[in-house]
Design an enzyme around this catalytic site. Sequence first.
Site, short mmCIF file in Angstrom:
data_model
loop_
_atom_site.label_atom_id
_atom_site.label_comp_id
_atom_site.label_asym_id
_atom_site.label_seq_id
_atom_site.Cartn_x
_atom_site.Cartn_y
_atom_site.Cartn_z
CG ASP A 146 39.21 -20.08 90.42
OD1 ASP A 146 39.56 -20.19 89.24
OD2 ASP A 146 40.00 -19.82 91.35
CD GLU A 183 44.16 -20.65 86.73
OE1 GLU A 183 44.24 -19.41 86.71
OE2 GLU A 183 43.83 -21.28 87.76
CD GLU A 184 43.34 -22.01 90.82
OE1 GLU A 184 44.23 -21.21 91.14
OE2 GLU A 184 42.12 -21.72 90.77
CG ASP A 221 39.25 -18.01 85.49
OD1 ASP A 221 38.57 -18.71 86.26
OD2 ASP A 221 40.48 -17.90 85.59
#
Length: 347
Positions: A146, A183-184, A221
């Site tokens: 990730d 993204e997180e 992903d």
Amino acid sequence: MSYHVTSYLIFLLLRSFTKATNIDSSLVSRRQVPYQTEELSHDDFNTFNSLSDVSHLKEAVKQILIPRVVGTNGHKQVRQYIVGSLRDLGWSVELHKFHDRVPILGQLKFQNIIASLNPEADRYLILSCHYDSKYMGDLQFVGATDSAVPCAMLLNLAKVLKTHLAAFRNTSLSLMMVFFDGEEAFKEWLPEDSLYGSRRLARKWEAEGFLDKIDILMLLDLLGSPDPTFYNFFSNTETWYSHLLSLEDRLIKEGFSTYANSGISQLQPQRYFQAQTLRSSYLEDDHTPFLKRGVPILHIIPLPFPPFWHTIEDNESIIDFVTTENLARIVRLFTMQYLLGDITKKT
């Protein structure tokens, strides 16, 4: 990414796809453009399949596999490594920079990495992933699946296919890679606290009219652990997803590297890409802002998620490089088959 799937196997549309034929045509881009590809010849298939460099893949993972929360030195180090690697291979690289305020950490500078073989192309196949890691307070989260491994897979593809990709430096259809930043979520996955880079880039490209140049956006992903199983999510890219199944079938016949085979999949345990569609699920990820704007998507993410998702156990110890190289082969074969369709059509 956010994961909202309830008893996902119950909702599988249990039907077989029509496998990609030797010559296959489907629609691409928001403009619904017909595009035809041909199955790779035996010689081309063997050539592209043989271009493995697992040592480079492992080195790329090593360089990326550090805490890389937005705004930290690790984040800068990984960004510089990705940019430098692609520029050394002759790619045109630009940074899409912007600032945004996030929970806990406040104002941060984000930088999406956009790499093109031909910046003047009319159409693109985009391969993408995110390069930031999740903020977990004092915990050192490195995010192997990730998404250190997906980033390394794209860099490895650019390296091993360098000679063959040179043909697409001046073509109307070319290849682009996007490494999304932010993204997180920093606190809790919410529309305003997630997908910082992809939300901003999709908005920018929509304003510039660039979205119509995207044939397909493929997002990688949570890759790197053994026995992943993938499903189709979108009806408008089902034909292109079926190419992934067909390429895996060819690899099996040609003597595929062994599967880890822990029996995760109850449907077809001896393959990665399942011939089923998940029709009742919603996975929010960096593809979402583009999907909402009509861009065709291939979302290569395993279901179920790895059991160590968003834990510090998502580290080097869980990476299965046999699986990773198997998937890397499928992605690079798909990439070349897709790009060569345009050249074949003109000869």
